[in-house]
Design a protein around this motif. Structure first.
Motif, PDB file in Angstrom:
ATOM      1  N   ILE A 170       0.443  -5.260   3.351  1.00  0.00           N
ATOM      2  CA  ILE A 170       0.660  -6.650   2.712  1.00  0.00           C
ATOM      3  C   ILE A 170      -0.149  -7.091   1.671  1.00  0.00           C
ATOM      4  O   ILE A 170       0.284  -7.518   0.557  1.00  0.00           O
ATOM      5  CB  ILE A 170       1.115  -7.930   3.818  1.00  0.00           C
ATOM      6  CG1 ILE A 170       2.014  -7.254   4.842  1.00  0.00           C
ATOM      7  CG2 ILE A 170       1.115  -8.990   3.282  1.00  0.00           C
ATOM      8  CD1 ILE A 170       2.273  -8.116   6.049  1.00  0.00           C
ATOM      9  N   GLU A 171      -1.626  -6.752   2.013  1.00  0.00           N
ATOM     10  CA  GLU A 171      -2.570  -7.147   1.110  1.00  0.00           C
ATOM     11  C   GLU A 171      -2.415  -6.267  -0.393  1.00  0.00           C
ATOM     12  O   GLU A 171      -2.653  -6.947  -1.281  1.00  0.00           O
ATOM     13  CB  GLU A 171      -4.046  -6.942   1.514  1.00  0.00           C
ATOM     14  CG  GLU A 171      -5.070  -7.213   0.715  1.00  0.00           C
ATOM     15  CD  GLU A 171      -5.417  -8.903   0.458  1.00  0.00           C
ATOM     16  OE1 GLU A 171      -6.331  -9.074  -0.196  1.00  0.00           O
ATOM     17  OE2 GLU A 171      -4.313  -9.594   1.024  1.00  0.00           O
ATOM     18  N   ALA A 172      -1.880  -5.057  -0.232  1.00  0.00           N
ATOM     19  CA  ALA A 172      -1.802  -4.576  -1.438  1.00  0.00           C
ATOM     20  C   ALA A 172      -0.571  -4.991  -2.106  1.00  0.00           C
ATOM     21  O   ALA A 172      -0.743  -5.066  -3.614  1.00  0.00           O
ATOM     22  CB  ALA A 172      -1.297  -2.917  -0.881  1.00  0.00           C
ATOM     23  N   VAL A 217       6.633 -11.601   0.960  1.00  0.00           N
ATOM     24  CA  VAL A 217       6.981 -10.683   1.762  1.00  0.00           C
ATOM     25  C   VAL A 217       7.015 -11.109   3.098  1.00  0.00           C
ATOM     26  O   VAL A 217       6.158 -11.995   3.845  1.00  0.00           O
ATOM     27  CB  VAL A 217       5.828  -9.527   1.901  1.00  0.00           C
ATOM     28  CG1 VAL A 217       6.145  -8.366   2.978  1.00  0.00           C
ATOM     29  CG2 VAL A 217       5.517  -8.810   0.672  1.00  0.00           C
ATOM     30  N   ILE A 218       8.272 -10.887   3.831  1.00  0.00           N
ATOM     31  CA  ILE A 218       8.723 -11.316   5.158  1.00  0.00           C
ATOM     32  C   ILE A 218       8.509 -10.280   5.992  1.00  0.00           C
ATOM     33  O   ILE A 218       9.062  -9.211   5.818  1.00  0.00           O
ATOM     34  CB  ILE A 218      10.120 -11.870   5.130  1.00  0.00           C
ATOM     35  CG1 ILE A 218      10.101 -12.932   4.039  1.00  0.00           C
ATOM     36  CG2 ILE A 218      10.470 -12.398   6.397  1.00  0.00           C
ATOM     37  CD1 ILE A 218      11.794 -12.999   3.397  1.00  0.00           C
ATOM     38  N   VAL A 219       7.920 -10.645   7.242  1.00  0.00           N
ATOM     39  CA  VAL A 219       7.405  -9.477   8.106  1.00  0.00           C
ATOM     40  C   VAL A 219       8.256  -9.819   9.217  1.00  0.00           C
ATOM     41  O   VAL A 219       8.449 -10.847   9.926  1.00  0.00           O
ATOM     42  CB  VAL A 219       5.965  -9.612   8.494  1.00  0.00           C
ATOM     43  CG1 VAL A 219       5.777  -8.382   9.441  1.00  0.00           C
ATOM     44  CG2 VAL A 219       5.159  -9.456   7.240  1.00  0.00           C
ATOM     45  N   PHE A 239      11.211  -7.928   0.904  1.00  0.00           N
ATOM     46  CA  PHE A 239      10.582  -8.336  -0.262  1.00  0.00           C
ATOM     47  C   PHE A 239      11.722  -9.282  -0.900  1.00  0.00           C
ATOM     48  O   PHE A 239      12.839  -8.771  -1.147  1.00  0.00           O
ATOM     49  CB  PHE A 239       9.998  -7.007  -1.061  1.00  0.00           C
ATOM     50  CG  PHE A 239       8.886  -6.331  -0.714  1.00  0.00           C
ATOM     51  CD1 PHE A 239       7.782  -6.479  -1.559  1.00  0.00           C
ATOM     52  CD2 PHE A 239       9.099  -5.504   0.493  1.00  0.00           C
ATOM     53  CE1 PHE A 239       6.669  -5.818  -0.729  1.00  0.00           C
ATOM     54  CE2 PHE A 239       8.010  -5.202   0.996  1.00  0.00           C
ATOM     55  CZ  PHE A 239       6.854  -4.965   0.073  1.00  0.00           C
ATOM     56  N   ALA A 240      11.366 -10.516  -1.159  1.00  0.00           N
ATOM     57  CA  ALA A 240      12.066 -11.213  -1.632  1.00  0.00           C
ATOM     58  C   ALA A 240      11.783 -12.279  -2.666  1.00  0.00           C
ATOM     59  O   ALA A 240      10.437 -12.585  -2.696  1.00  0.00           O
ATOM     60  CB  ALA A 240      12.613 -12.530  -0.538  1.00  0.00           C
ATOM     61  N   ALA A 241      12.504 -12.456  -3.666  1.00  0.00           N
ATOM     62  CA  ALA A 241      12.121 -12.763  -5.221  1.00  0.00           C
ATOM     63  C   ALA A 241      12.183 -14.308  -5.282  1.00  0.00           C
ATOM     64  O   ALA A 241      13.412 -14.813  -4.599  1.00  0.00           O
ATOM     65  CB  ALA A 241      12.567 -12.161  -6.433  1.00  0.00           C
TER      66      ALA A 241
END
Length: 211
Positions: free
Chosen positions: A31-33, A48-50, A79-81
Motif C-alpha cells: 500500500i505504501e508503494a 486504496v480499500i483493503v 483502487f477507487a478514484a
C-alpha cells in the motif's frame, strides 16, 4: 534478485492458496508503494480499500464475475478514484503541502487557482476520467512492490463498478472503484498459469527508436 528479475518472476496469478496469508507488514509495504506513486499535481486522486473479511469477499465474488481469486486471495485491494475535483479537495491537499514544507500561507495560491480554473470548468465525468488515469499510473507501483516481496497478485478490471460502489457505499467517500488487486500466494500445483512461459513482444518490436 534485480528489479527486472522480480518482474520476470511475477505473473497474473489465477489460483491462490487460501491458507497462506500475507503479513500485515508486507500488506502495508504494498500500500505504501501506491501511496508514494506519482499523480498529477500531487493530488493523490485515489484511495486504496483493503478487504480481508471473508464474508465481504464472498459478496464481491459475483460482482467480479465469480473470479475465484477474489475469495481465495489473502487480501483484496480496491483502487477507487475521486468522483470529481472540487475546490475543497484541492485546498485540502495544498494546505497539507504548505504546512509540511513549512511554506508561507498563500505561497501556492497562484498554482491552486490555476488547478481550480482548469478542473472546476470541466464536467464531473471529465474529472472522473482524469482521476481514473492517475489511478492507473499508480497501480503499477504496488504490483512491482508485491513482486519484490514475492507476494503474488492479479490485476483486475473485470468487475461491475457500480455494484461494488453500492456494496461498499463508496459514494459516502466521494469515490468510484476503478481496479481490483487480489494479493496472496499462488497455489502452484493447481494454477494452470503458474508454469507458463512469460511472453512479451521482443525488444526489437516493442521499442521504437526515432532519431
Amino acid at each position: 534478485m534485480s528489479f527486472i528479475d522480480d518482474l520476470k518472476w511475477r505473473y497474473a496469478t489465477k489460483k491462490y492458496d487460501p491458507s497462506k496469508k500475507v503479513s500485515q507488514e508486507n500488506v502495508e509495504k504494498i500500500i505504501e508503494a501506491a501511496r508514494l506513486a506519482p499523480t498529477s499535481s500531487g493530488l493523490q486522486q485515489f484511495r486504496v480499500i483493503v478487504i480481508k473479511n471473508q464474508d465481504l469477499k464472498n459478496k464481491i465474488l459475483p460482482i467480479a464475475y465469480n473470479q475465484q481469486a477474489i475469495t481465495d486471495c489473502s487480501h483484496l485491494l480496491i483502487f477507487a478514484a475521486w468522483d470529481n475535483y472540487t475546490e475543497e479537495r484541492i485546498d485540502e491537499v495544498y494546505t497539507q503541502i504548505t504546512k509540511e514544507r513549512e511554506l508561507e500561507d498563500g505561497f501556492l495560491t497562484n498554482y491552486t487557482d490555476t488547478l481550480k480554473k482548469m478542473f472546476l470548468n470541466n464536467t464531473e465525468e471529465e474529472n472522473f476520467i482524469h482521476a481514473s488515469y492517475q489511478t492507473y499510473i499508480a497501480f503499477g507501483f504496488p504490483i512491482a512492490q508485491a513482486a519484490e516481496l514475492k507476494v503474488d497478485c492479479t490485476p483486475m478490471e473485470g468487475f461491475k463498478p457500480k455494484e461494488l460502489d453500492k456494496l461498499l457505499n463508496l459514494e459516502k467517500y466521494g469515490l468510484k472503484s476503478i481496479l481490483l488487486l487480489p494479493i496472496g500466494y499462488r497455489d502452484e500445483e493447481n494454477d494452470w498459469n503458474a508454469k507458463m512461459k512469460k511472453v512479451r513482444n521482443p525488444k526489437e518490436k516493442f521499442m521504437i527508436e526515432i532519431n
